[in-house]
Enzyme design. Structure first.
Site, PDB file in Angstrom:
ATOM      1  N   SER A 106       0.815  -1.207   0.000  1.00 31.85           N
ATOM      2  CA  SER A 106       0.000   0.000   0.000  1.00 31.85           C
ATOM      3  C   SER A 106       0.859   1.272   0.000  1.00 31.85           C
ATOM      4  O   SER A 106       1.546   1.558  -0.974  1.00 31.85           O
ATOM      5  CB  SER A 106      -0.964  -0.039   1.189  1.00 31.85           C
ATOM      6  OG  SER A 106      -1.938   0.955   1.090  1.00 31.85           O
TER       7      SER A 106
ATOM      8  N   ASP B 220      10.317   4.774 -10.230  1.00 31.24           N
ATOM      9  CA  ASP B 220       9.942   5.402 -11.502  1.00 31.24           C
ATOM     10  C   ASP B 220      10.621   6.742 -11.724  1.00 31.24           C
ATOM     11  O   ASP B 220      10.940   7.104 -12.860  1.00 31.24           O
ATOM     12  CB  ASP B 220       8.430   5.586 -11.567  1.00 31.24           C
ATOM     13  CG  ASP B 220       7.685   4.298 -11.866  1.00 31.24           C
ATOM     14  OD1 ASP B 220       8.346   3.235 -11.920  1.00 31.24           O
ATOM     15  OD2 ASP B 220       6.456   4.338 -12.049  1.00 31.24           O
TER      16      ASP B 220
ATOM     17  N   LYS C 260      -0.695  -4.090  -3.296  1.00 34.43           N
ATOM     18  CA  LYS C 260      -1.993  -3.479  -2.955  1.00 34.43           C
ATOM     19  C   LYS C 260      -1.965  -2.036  -3.447  1.00 34.43           C
ATOM     20  O   LYS C 260      -1.231  -1.201  -2.934  1.00 34.43           O
ATOM     21  CB  LYS C 260      -2.255  -3.496  -1.456  1.00 34.43           C
ATOM     22  CG  LYS C 260      -3.562  -2.791  -1.077  1.00 34.43           C
ATOM     23  CD  LYS C 260      -3.737  -2.722   0.428  1.00 34.43           C
ATOM     24  CE  LYS C 260      -5.030  -1.998   0.791  1.00 34.43           C
ATOM     25  NZ  LYS C 260      -4.992  -0.551   0.474  1.00 34.43           N
TER      26      LYS C 260
END
Length: 466
Positions: free
Chosen positions: A289, A300, A314
């Site tokens: 999460s 990224d 999640k």
């Protein structure tokens, strides 16, 4: 739009509760036709009240209906919370609660341990990520909503709870005494060569603030690079994930959130001008999460290097909507994507450098209330045998009897530690055993690799600056 949905939900509940005494035809006329589903609900409710073999309080029927409504979404992260459950939920996100100190989730129909919180009864009892909790005080919780299961485990400090657990194929019964859990989500220390190490255990409402304090302290000591350890971090509050990411991820997107009723993705941005330190983030299957939001942003945006094992997967966002009766609706309102547009839900994030963690048991320090003598027995002897076996001594069977090979193993350890080989586990022998355990537990190949990677990043940064 969200406020309209909240109003509609509350209005529906108010209508249902207010119409309990009405007969179905009257109710249908009141809704003028388009609300047949509400009429059908009242029809069933009235018939249950009238014909069921035993009288059931209307409040229980309504609560059961509300839970069933949310359960029909087939979403393990959406649930109706009663007033008591909501109080407990708020306590857990604030960082203080009474319980055993273990974070759980729903996985494959089981209530599954995501991670025990460091220094809590759950960790001391040996609960590990991936363990399945089958029963709580004799109540079978397989398939039970995770929040309901959590409520069963929580309780007053000083009381006991019996957990029946499936761990690595074995079934265990653990009696754990609840404690008042105050969760400081940050642990920090300076490693060799000015490497700052920060472990973030959860994203409760203090995470961002405590992280900034730790970074400031380590910076004053001359920190040259950071290892952010998110292993076993089950997530938490979205705003805290953003606060943490903004300490490492340069200006730009941290996460995209897709929500119903919004044509465009919501973008949560970092405002950081420039990253101050080289960064390595440790992740594993217990990183979920909010932890994955931070890890995904770091990966990224090239703000650091991820080391470890694939994360949990999640990528949904929940909102908690208070209700008029003191309860609340915890419901999934969106899905998040990493800055590159990836959806990692049920997929997880593969780290840049994969380093498996050896599948060995990690046991806490041995605690004894007596000197163990040969030819005695008990649970404390079984705990001694488990630890001797972990340390590599020949213990054929953990049977709780202090004789034979167990006594010989203790004598061997005493001799190796420069003590008289009496076979009695006294204070000095206990200390020697626990010192060995500490050394075993600290043999962490993922941290070792993180330090190597961080050194390489530091060298590259120095060359670029020159």
């Amino acid at each position: 739009m969200r406020n309209k949905r909240r109003l509609a939900f509350l209005l529906a509940i108010a209508i249902v509760c207010g119409a309990l005494a009405l007969k179905v035809p009257t109710l249908v006329r009141a809704f003028a036709g388009p609300n047949e589903d509400i009429a059908r609900f009242i029809d069933v409710l009235n018939k249950v009240r009238e014909y069921y073999v035993e009288e059931v309080p209307t409040s229980e029927l309504i609560e059961g209906a509300l839970r069933g409504m949310v359960e029909s979404l087939d979403d393990p992260y959406s649930t109706y919370l009663s007033a008591d459950e909501y109080r407990e939920f708020k306590a857990s996100t604030s960082g203080t609660f009474g319980g055993v100190g273990v974070v759980i989730t729903a996985k494959d129909g089981y209530v599954t341990v995501v991670s025990p919180i460091k220094g809590t009864p759950g960790e001391r009892a040996g609960l590990k990520p991936g363990d399945r909790i089958l029963k709580v005080d004799g109540k079978d919780i397989r398939g039970l909503d995770v929040d309901v299961a959590s409520r069963l485990i929580l309780g007053e400090p000083g009381t006991e709870v019996l957990l029946e657990v499936e761990s690595e194929g074995e079934q265990l019964s653990l009696t754990i005494t609840r404690e008042f859990i105050e969760v400081n989500p940050v642990e920090a220390e300076m490693l060799a060569e000015n490497v700052g190490y920060i472990r973030l255990t959860s994203f409760n409402e203090h995470a961002g603030e405590r992280l900034r304090e730790a970074l400031a302290t380590l910076d004053q000591k001359g920190m040259q690079g950071v290892i952010l350890d998110l292993r076993g971090n089950p997530g938490g509050l979205l705003n805290q994930a953003l606060e943490v990411a903004q300490e490492f991820v340069p200006e730009g997107p941290v996460v995209y959130v897709e929500e119903r009723g919004r044509e465009e993705r919501r973008v949560l941005d970092s405002k950081l001008d420039q990253a101050k330190w080289p960064l390595v983030v440790l992740v594993d299957e217990g990183s979920a999460s909010a932890a994955e939001i931070v890890a995904g942003a770091v990966q990224d945006r090239k703000a650091g290097v991820l080391v470890g094992e694939k994360t949990f997967g999640k990528a949904t966002v929940q909102d908690v909507i208070p209700l008029g009766d003191g309860g609340a609706l915890k419901i999934t309102i969106g899905r998040y994507l990493t800055p590159s547009g990836r959806s990692i839900n049920k997929e997880g994030i593969m780290p840049d450098v994969v380093v498996p963690m050896p599948q060995k048991v990690r046991l806490p320090a041995l605690e004894l209330k007596r000197v163990l003598m040969p030819e005695t027995g008990g649970l404390d002897v079984a705990e001694l045998q488990q630890r001797l076996k972990l340390l590599g001594y020949d213990i054929p069977e953990v049977d709780g009897i202090y004789s034979g090979e167990t006594v010989e193993a203790v004598k061997m350890l005493q001799g190796e530690s420069g003590m008289a080989a009496t076979g009695q586990v006294d204070k000095d022998t206990l200390e020697a055993i626990n010192n060995r355990l500490t050394a075993v537990n600290e043999d962490d190949p993922q941290i070792k690799k993180a330090i190597e990677v961080l050194k390489e990043l530091t060298i590259k940064k120095t060359k670029k600056a020159a």
